[in-house]
Scaffold this motif. Sequence first.
Motif, mmCIF file in Angstrom:
data_model
loop_
_atom_site.group_PDB
_atom_site.id
_atom_site.type_symbol
_atom_site.label_atom_id
_atom_site.label_comp_id
_atom_site.label_asym_id
_atom_site.label_seq_id
_atom_site.Cartn_x
_atom_site.Cartn_y
_atom_site.Cartn_z
ATOM 1 N N ALA A 60 -60.665 7.734 61.692
ATOM 2 C CA ALA A 60 -60.254 9.001 62.301
ATOM 3 C C ALA A 60 -58.896 9.461 61.776
ATOM 4 C CB ALA A 60 -60.216 8.857 63.819
ATOM 5 N N CYS A 61 -58.003 8.515 61.532
ATOM 6 C CA CYS A 61 -56.680 8.855 61.008
ATOM 7 C C CYS A 61 -56.539 8.509 59.521
ATOM 8 C CB CYS A 61 -55.587 8.119 61.779
ATOM 9 S SG CYS A 61 -55.400 8.644 63.496
ATOM 10 N N HIS A 62 -57.132 7.389 59.115
ATOM 11 C CA HIS A 62 -56.889 6.864 57.771
ATOM 12 C C HIS A 62 -57.983 7.230 56.772
ATOM 13 C CE1 HIS A 62 -53.371 4.712 59.152
ATOM 14 N NE2 HIS A 62 -54.066 4.235 60.162
ATOM 15 N N MET A 70 -49.675 13.075 57.303
ATOM 16 C CA MET A 70 -48.757 12.232 58.055
ATOM 17 C C MET A 70 -49.233 10.793 58.208
ATOM 18 S SD MET A 70 -49.482 13.621 61.941
ATOM 19 C CE MET A 70 -48.470 12.390 62.749
ATOM 20 N N TYR A 71 -50.492 10.539 57.855
ATOM 21 C CA TYR A 71 -51.048 9.189 57.992
ATOM 22 C C TYR A 71 -51.164 8.515 56.629
ATOM 23 C CZ TYR A 71 -52.368 10.753 62.663
ATOM 24 O OH TYR A 71 -52.340 11.249 63.948
ATOM 25 N N PRO A 72 -50.949 7.197 56.576
ATOM 26 C CA PRO A 72 -50.995 6.515 55.278
ATOM 27 C C PRO A 72 -52.405 6.257 54.775
ATOM 28 C CG PRO A 72 -50.552 4.932 57.004
ATOM 29 C CD PRO A 72 -50.522 6.285 57.661
ATOM 30 N N LYS A 73 -52.553 6.309 53.456
ATOM 31 C CA LYS A 73 -53.757 5.795 52.821
ATOM 32 C C LYS A 73 -53.668 4.269 52.856
ATOM 33 C CE LYS A 73 -54.247 9.673 49.602
ATOM 34 N NZ LYS A 73 -54.292 10.073 48.173
ATOM 35 N N ASN A 80 -44.722 2.145 67.063
ATOM 36 C CA ASN A 80 -45.654 3.259 66.936
ATOM 37 C C ASN A 80 -46.640 3.156 68.079
ATOM 38 O OD1 ASN A 80 -48.288 4.565 66.048
ATOM 39 N ND2 ASN A 80 -46.937 5.218 64.372
ATOM 40 N N ALA A 81 -46.567 4.113 69.006
ATOM 41 C CA ALA A 81 -47.370 4.025 70.222
ATOM 42 C C ALA A 81 -48.866 4.061 69.931
ATOM 43 C CB ALA A 81 -46.989 5.167 71.162
ATOM 44 N N ILE A 82 -49.276 4.875 68.976
ATOM 45 C CA ILE A 82 -50.705 4.973 68.651
ATOM 46 C C ILE A 82 -51.210 3.649 68.094
ATOM 47 C CG2 ILE A 82 -52.419 6.082 67.166
ATOM 48 C CD1 ILE A 82 -50.740 8.624 67.316
ATOM 49 N N MET A 83 -50.485 3.100 67.129
ATOM 50 C CA MET A 83 -50.930 1.858 66.516
ATOM 51 C C MET A 83 -50.826 0.677 67.473
ATOM 52 S SD MET A 83 -52.320 2.291 63.666
ATOM 53 C CE MET A 83 -52.498 0.526 63.404
ATOM 54 N N ALA A 84 -49.860 0.696 68.359
ATOM 55 C CA ALA A 84 -49.742 -0.383 69.344
ATOM 56 C C ALA A 84 -51.006 -0.449 70.192
ATOM 57 C CB ALA A 84 -48.518 -0.171 70.224
ATOM 58 N N GLY A 85 -51.531 0.713 70.563
ATOM 59 C CA GLY A 85 -52.772 0.747 71.329
ATOM 60 C C GLY A 85 -53.967 0.274 70.522
ATOM 61 N N GLN A 86 -53.983 0.619 69.242
ATOM 62 C CA GLN A 86 -55.108 0.246 68.382
ATOM 63 C C GLN A 86 -55.180 -1.263 68.143
ATOM 64 O OE1 GLN A 86 -57.593 2.302 67.119
ATOM 65 N NE2 GLN A 86 -56.662 3.796 68.489
ATOM 66 N N VAL A 87 -54.030 -1.909 68.023
ATOM 67 C CA VAL A 87 -54.027 -3.338 67.677
ATOM 68 C C VAL A 87 -53.967 -4.251 68.893
ATOM 69 C CG1 VAL A 87 -52.911 -2.861 65.472
ATOM 70 C CG2 VAL A 87 -51.497 -3.494 67.433
ATOM 71 N N ALA A 88 -53.815 -3.678 70.073
ATOM 72 C CA ALA A 88 -53.613 -4.504 71.274
ATOM 73 C C ALA A 88 -54.701 -5.548 71.459
ATOM 74 C CB ALA A 88 -53.517 -3.603 72.507
ATOM 75 N N ALA A 92 -47.535 11.930 50.301
ATOM 76 C CA ALA A 92 -46.104 12.179 50.140
ATOM 77 C C ALA A 92 -45.399 12.347 51.481
ATOM 78 C CB ALA A 92 -45.884 13.412 49.259
ATOM 79 N N GLN A 93 -46.040 13.031 52.420
ATOM 80 C CA GLN A 93 -45.402 13.245 53.720
ATOM 81 C C GLN A 93 -45.179 11.924 54.437
ATOM 82 O OE1 GLN A 93 -44.251 16.327 55.138
ATOM 83 N NE2 GLN A 93 -43.192 14.700 56.263
ATOM 84 N N TYR A 94 -46.154 11.029 54.344
ATOM 85 C CA TYR A 94 -46.010 9.718 54.975
ATOM 86 C C TYR A 94 -44.856 8.945 54.350
ATOM 87 C CZ TYR A 94 -46.862 4.917 56.333
ATOM 88 O OH TYR A 94 -46.699 3.641 56.796
#
Length: 216
Positions: free
Chosen positions: A37-39, A49-52, A75-83, A155-157
């Motif tokens: 969804a993000c990557h 804004m998201y990394p490859k 990173n709040a989003i990633m903290a939730g994903q890896v919990a 580049a933005q990331y």
Amino acid sequence: MKFAKLFVLLAAAVVATPAMAAGDAEAGEAKAAPCAACHGQGGNATIAMYPKLAGQGEAYLVKQLQDFKSGARDNAIMAGQVAGMSEQDMQDIAAYYAAQEAEAGQANPDLVELGERLYRGGDAGNNLPACSGCHGPAGQGIDAAQYPHLAGQNAQYVEDQLKAFRAAGRNDLGDNLIKRTNDASGEEPGMMQTIAAEMSDTQIKAVASFISGLSK
């Protein structure tokens, strides 16, 4: 003196990197499905804004997932994903993305000359070492030292991460800025904080753009 310190940090990081158990890329493909969804599909993020993640080193990816889980990287989003991820989940997902092919981006022609000069030669007058010293001439990274693959990265990331490292490396910036302190050196300030602290907005934007146009 800063160049000497950076060399010591580089050598220490390579020596201190622990061995990593192998992940299962096939298992990782299924586990990575929500990440698309993000990557992006196969780890080639199309949202700037998201990394490859495609082609990224396994050791680096595992470290980032561990750091998101521990809070060492905020990173709040990633903290939730890896919990709910186990160490094996992290290894498998990392193996999957490492096996994918990274797609090159496109550099801004107006920024290529400055970006290439900084990436390949640094700026000794401002205590900036060449990015290629750790990330390789083609941006391939050094996974044994957990130095990331950069070629083709959005580049933005890259720009956002350099600014986050810079915010952590400078003592005169406010607490409202995002700060990143989890580089591979394990020092405080770390290698990336020390480097980014010396960079201007223009230099950051130029090198980020050049990196995006690199292909491994």
